[in-house]
Design a protein around this motif. Structure first.
Motif, PDB file in Angstrom:
ATOM      1  N   LEU A 142       0.834  -1.195   0.000  1.00 47.96           N
ATOM      2  CA  LEU A 142       0.000   0.000   0.000  1.00 47.96           C
ATOM      3  C   LEU A 142       0.869   1.245   0.000  1.00 47.96           C
ATOM      4  CD1 LEU A 142      -2.888   1.068   0.073  1.00 47.96           C
ATOM      5  CD2 LEU A 142      -2.736   1.137   2.560  1.00 47.96           C
ATOM      6  N   GLN A 143       0.627   2.092  -0.989  1.00 50.02           N
ATOM      7  CA  GLN A 143       1.359   3.336  -1.111  1.00 50.02           C
ATOM      8  C   GLN A 143       0.491   4.505  -0.638  1.00 50.02           C
ATOM      9  OE1 GLN A 143       4.581   3.128  -2.027  1.00 50.02           O
ATOM     10  NE2 GLN A 143       4.184   0.914  -2.118  1.00 50.02           N
ATOM     11  N   PHE A 197      -4.914  16.245  -1.691  1.00 50.97           N
ATOM     12  CA  PHE A 197      -6.274  16.473  -2.166  1.00 50.97           C
ATOM     13  C   PHE A 197      -6.977  15.149  -2.432  1.00 50.97           C
ATOM     14  CE2 PHE A 197      -9.388  17.338  -5.570  1.00 50.97           C
ATOM     15  CZ  PHE A 197     -10.183  18.259  -4.896  1.00 50.97           C
ATOM     16  N   ALA A 198      -6.240  14.184  -2.980  1.00 52.48           N
ATOM     17  CA  ALA A 198      -6.815  12.857  -3.222  1.00 52.48           C
ATOM     18  C   ALA A 198      -7.183  12.188  -1.906  1.00 52.48           C
ATOM     19  CB  ALA A 198      -5.833  11.986  -3.999  1.00 52.48           C
ATOM     20  N   ALA A 199      -6.377  12.413  -0.867  1.00 48.75           N
ATOM     21  CA  ALA A 199      -6.673  11.842   0.453  1.00 48.75           C
ATOM     22  C   ALA A 199      -7.964  12.423   1.014  1.00 48.75           C
ATOM     23  CB  ALA A 199      -5.515  12.114   1.414  1.00 48.75           C
ATOM     24  N   LEU A 200      -8.148  13.751   0.866  1.00 47.64           N
ATOM     25  CA  LEU A 200      -9.372  14.393   1.339  1.00 47.64           C
ATOM     26  C   LEU A 200     -10.576  13.901   0.544  1.00 47.64           C
ATOM     27  CD1 LEU A 200     -10.891  16.486   3.027  1.00 47.64           C
ATOM     28  CD2 LEU A 200     -10.246  18.217   1.320  1.00 47.64           C
ATOM     29  N   ALA A 201     -10.422  13.822  -0.774  1.00 49.33           N
ATOM     30  CA  ALA A 201     -11.507  13.341  -1.621  1.00 49.33           C
ATOM     31  C   ALA A 201     -11.861  11.895  -1.285  1.00 49.33           C
ATOM     32  CB  ALA A 201     -11.115  13.453  -3.098  1.00 49.33           C
ATOM     33  N   PHE A 202     -10.839  11.115  -0.937  1.00 52.63           N
ATOM     34  CA  PHE A 202     -11.058   9.720  -0.543  1.00 52.63           C
ATOM     35  C   PHE A 202     -11.927   9.638   0.700  1.00 52.63           C
ATOM     36  CE2 PHE A 202      -9.385   6.249   2.229  1.00 52.63           C
ATOM     37  CZ  PHE A 202      -9.936   5.177   1.540  1.00 52.63           C
ATOM     38  N   MET A 203     -11.670  10.492   1.689  1.00 54.10           N
ATOM     39  CA  MET A 203     -12.454  10.490   2.921  1.00 54.10           C
ATOM     40  C   MET A 203     -13.904  10.886   2.649  1.00 54.10           C
ATOM     41  SD  MET A 203     -10.328   9.357   5.030  1.00 54.10           S
ATOM     42  CE  MET A 203     -11.372   9.517   6.488  1.00 54.10           C
ATOM     43  N   ILE A 204     -14.108  11.891   1.797  1.00 58.39           N
ATOM     44  CA  ILE A 204     -15.471  12.298   1.434  1.00 58.39           C
ATOM     45  C   ILE A 204     -16.178  11.158   0.721  1.00 58.39           C
ATOM     46  CG2 ILE A 204     -16.842  13.887   0.019  1.00 58.39           C
ATOM     47  CD1 ILE A 204     -14.638  15.980   0.486  1.00 58.39           C
ATOM     48  N   SER A 205     -15.468  10.525  -0.188  1.00 57.70           N
ATOM     49  CA  SER A 205     -16.046   9.409  -0.936  1.00 57.70           C
ATOM     50  C   SER A 205     -16.388   8.242  -0.026  1.00 57.70           C
ATOM     51  CB  SER A 205     -15.068   8.953  -2.027  1.00 57.70           C
ATOM     52  OG  SER A 205     -15.614   7.914  -2.802  1.00 57.70           O
ATOM     53  N   LEU A 206     -15.565   8.025   1.015  1.00 59.34           N
ATOM     54  CA  LEU A 206     -15.841   6.940   1.961  1.00 59.34           C
ATOM     55  C   LEU A 206     -17.162   7.164   2.692  1.00 59.34           C
ATOM     56  CD1 LEU A 206     -12.591   5.842   3.841  1.00 59.34           C
ATOM     57  CD2 LEU A 206     -14.039   4.484   2.322  1.00 59.34           C
ATOM     58  N   PRO A 247     -14.345   5.008  -4.057  1.00 59.90           N
ATOM     59  CA  PRO A 247     -13.394   5.606  -3.113  1.00 59.90           C
ATOM     60  C   PRO A 247     -11.969   5.103  -3.286  1.00 59.90           C
ATOM     61  CG  PRO A 247     -14.868   4.074  -1.989  1.00 59.90           C
ATOM     62  CD  PRO A 247     -15.430   4.290  -3.349  1.00 59.90           C
ATOM     63  N   VAL A 248     -11.800   3.828  -3.593  1.00 65.57           N
ATOM     64  CA  VAL A 248     -10.446   3.287  -3.757  1.00 65.57           C
ATOM     65  C   VAL A 248      -9.796   3.865  -5.015  1.00 65.57           C
ATOM     66  CG1 VAL A 248      -9.061   1.203  -3.997  1.00 65.57           C
ATOM     67  CG2 VAL A 248     -11.078   1.182  -2.534  1.00 65.57           C
ATOM     68  N   ALA A 249     -10.574   3.982  -6.100  1.00 67.69           N
ATOM     69  CA  ALA A 249     -10.045   4.581  -7.329  1.00 67.69           C
ATOM     70  C   ALA A 249      -9.646   6.035  -7.095  1.00 67.69           C
ATOM     71  CB  ALA A 249     -11.084   4.483  -8.442  1.00 67.69           C
ATOM     72  N   ILE A 250     -10.433   6.751  -6.301  1.00 68.48           N
ATOM     73  CA  ILE A 250     -10.102   8.138  -5.970  1.00 68.48           C
ATOM     74  C   ILE A 250      -8.795   8.193  -5.180  1.00 68.48           C
ATOM     75  CG2 ILE A 250     -10.799  10.087  -4.520  1.00 68.48           C
ATOM     76  CD1 ILE A 250     -13.686   9.565  -5.377  1.00 68.48           C
ATOM     77  N   TYR A 251      -8.606   7.260  -4.274  1.00 66.63           N
ATOM     78  CA  TYR A 251      -7.372   7.206  -3.475  1.00 66.63           C
ATOM     79  C   TYR A 251      -6.144   7.139  -4.378  1.00 66.63           C
ATOM     80  CZ  TYR A 251      -4.007   5.483   0.004  1.00 66.63           C
ATOM     81  OH  TYR A 251      -2.907   5.321   0.828  1.00 66.63           O
ATOM     82  N   PHE A 252      -6.253   6.382  -5.459  1.00 69.25           N
ATOM     83  CA  PHE A 252      -5.126   6.217  -6.365  1.00 69.25           C
ATOM     84  C   PHE A 252      -5.127   7.239  -7.498  1.00 69.25           C
ATOM     85  CE2 PHE A 252      -5.363   1.991  -4.412  1.00 69.25           C
ATOM     86  CZ  PHE A 252      -4.043   1.860  -4.011  1.00 69.25           C
ATOM     87  N   GLY A 253      -5.960   8.279  -7.353  1.00 72.55           N
ATOM     88  CA  GLY A 253      -5.963   9.353  -8.341  1.00 72.55           C
ATOM     89  C   GLY A 253      -6.596   8.981  -9.658  1.00 72.55           C
ATOM     90  N   ARG A 254      -7.503   7.984  -9.645  1.00 73.63           N
ATOM     91  CA  ARG A 254      -8.170   7.562 -10.882  1.00 73.63           C
ATOM     92  C   ARG A 254      -9.692   7.538 -10.709  1.00 73.63           C
ATOM     93  NH1 ARG A 254      -5.416   2.351 -13.527  1.00 73.63           N
ATOM     94  NH2 ARG A 254      -6.924   2.989 -15.117  1.00 73.63           N
ATOM     95  N   PRO A 255     -10.294   8.649 -10.294  1.00 68.11           N
ATOM     96  CA  PRO A 255     -11.755   8.656 -10.111  1.00 68.11           C
ATOM     97  C   PRO A 255     -12.459   8.422 -11.433  1.00 68.11           C
ATOM     98  CG  PRO A 255     -10.879  10.891 -10.082  1.00 68.11           C
ATOM     99  CD  PRO A 255      -9.696   9.977 -10.068  1.00 68.11           C
ATOM    100  N   PRO A 256     -13.432   7.514 -11.469  1.00 70.51           N
ATOM    101  CA  PRO A 256     -14.139   7.230 -12.719  1.00 70.51           C
ATOM    102  C   PRO A 256     -14.903   8.442 -13.231  1.00 70.51           C
ATOM    103  CG  PRO A 256     -15.232   6.180 -10.855  1.00 70.51           C
ATOM    104  CD  PRO A 256     -13.936   6.710 -10.348  1.00 70.51           C
ATOM    105  N   GLY A 257     -14.538   8.894 -14.430  1.00 78.83           N
ATOM    106  CA  GLY A 257     -15.210  10.047 -15.017  1.00 78.83           C
ATOM    107  C   GLY A 257     -14.753  11.374 -14.464  1.00 78.83           C
ATOM    108  N   GLY A 258     -13.727  11.396 -13.610  1.00 80.90           N
ATOM    109  CA  GLY A 258     -13.291  12.620 -12.957  1.00 80.90           C
ATOM    110  C   GLY A 258     -13.857  12.713 -11.551  1.00 80.90           C
TER     111      GLY A 258
END
Length: 267
Positions: free
Chosen positions: A137-138, A144-153, A221-232
């Motif tokens: 796990l990296q 910003f991706a970390a914050l977006a990940f928490m919101i997505s969670l 949420p996992v895709a967002i964590y890795f900077g690959r949110p589906p569709g942005g």
């Protein structure tokens, strides 16, 4: 919401939290299972990538292994199935007691499910700990991706619990839901992307997964964590919010129909 209703709701959350830990052996075993899953998936993904020099579907071996670690951990926490679920209450004839309580059945059930999720939080330490042990796990792509990940969670929590609630409501139409639950678990696990990232799936299957709410509970949420949110990022979070609203409305509609069946069975 009045103070009395808040206390009543929190009491249901407490019940949900205490119930699984009353079976400590089972809970501890589930933690071991998560750790073993993380380690095995790390080994398998590294074996799959052994013959590839570059990324596959835009993901290199470190990202694939990291996705497995985080996906398994998130699913293990959010996809818990309450022991005091609606189907068991209906089957045992206790649903009548639930209907006399000051809280509505949907609120009661969601509160208990929330307690189960809280009880499962130690899984995070186990899953991520196992991931660090195997070097799988990296850190997130950026803060910003970390914050977006928490919101997505948070949104994923809503989607996951509403899906579980709707599954429980089917027991008002069939008292034996074991077979349905097994089929549902397979579909949910696969299409949520908890063990296999959706970006590895063929295009037509990705389209199917995108049209269903399961992917909003784990993959997003996992895709967002890795900077690959589906569709942005905006679209990914918007889709999750849409499913929270849509599933909540569907739950209210289904419950309005189910209540009539309770009257018929009780009559």
């Amino acid at each position: 919401m009045t103070a009395h209703r808040i206390r009543a709701t929190l009491s249901q959350v407490r019940i949900g939290y205490l119930t699984p830990w009353s079976y400590r052996g089972s809970m501890l075993l589930s933690l071991v299972v998560v750790a073993v899953q993380v380690i095995l998936y790390a080994v398998v993904w590294r074996a799959i990538y052994a013959g590839h020099d570059g990324p596959v579907a835009g993901a290199d071996v470190r990202q694939a292994v990291g996705y497995a670690v985080l996906g398994i951990t998130v699913a293990a926490v959010l996809d818990t199935w309450p022991g005091q679920s609606i189907e068991s209450r209906v089957r045992e004839g206790l649903i009548g007691i639930d209907l006399t309580r000051p809280l509505g059945l949907l609120t009661q059930t969601l509160a208990v499910q929330t307690g189960f999720v809280i009880a499962a939080l130690p899984t995070v330490l186990v899953g991520l700990g196992a991931g660090l042990l195997v070097g799988g796990l990296q850190p997130p792509a950026d803060p910003f991706a970390a914050l977006a990940f928490m919101i997505s969670l948070v949104l994923a929590f809503g989607v996951s619990q509403l899906i579980t609630l709707l599954m429980g409501l089917t027991s008002f139409w069939t008292l034996e839901v074991g077979g349905i639950q097994m089929a549902f678990a397979v579909v949910r696990t696969f299409l949520s992307g908890s063990v296999l990232p959706l970006w590895f799936m063929p295009g037509w299957l990705q389209a199917v997964a995108a049209a269903l709410p399961f992917q909003a509970a784990t993959f997003t949420p996992v895709a967002i964590y890795f900077g690959r949110p589906p569709g942005g990022l905006a679209q990914a979070l918007g889709v999750q919010a849409f499913w929270v609203v849509a599933l909540a409305l569907l739950a209210v509609l289904v419950w309005s129909r189910a209540r009539h069946r309770v009257v018929v069975q009780g009559g």
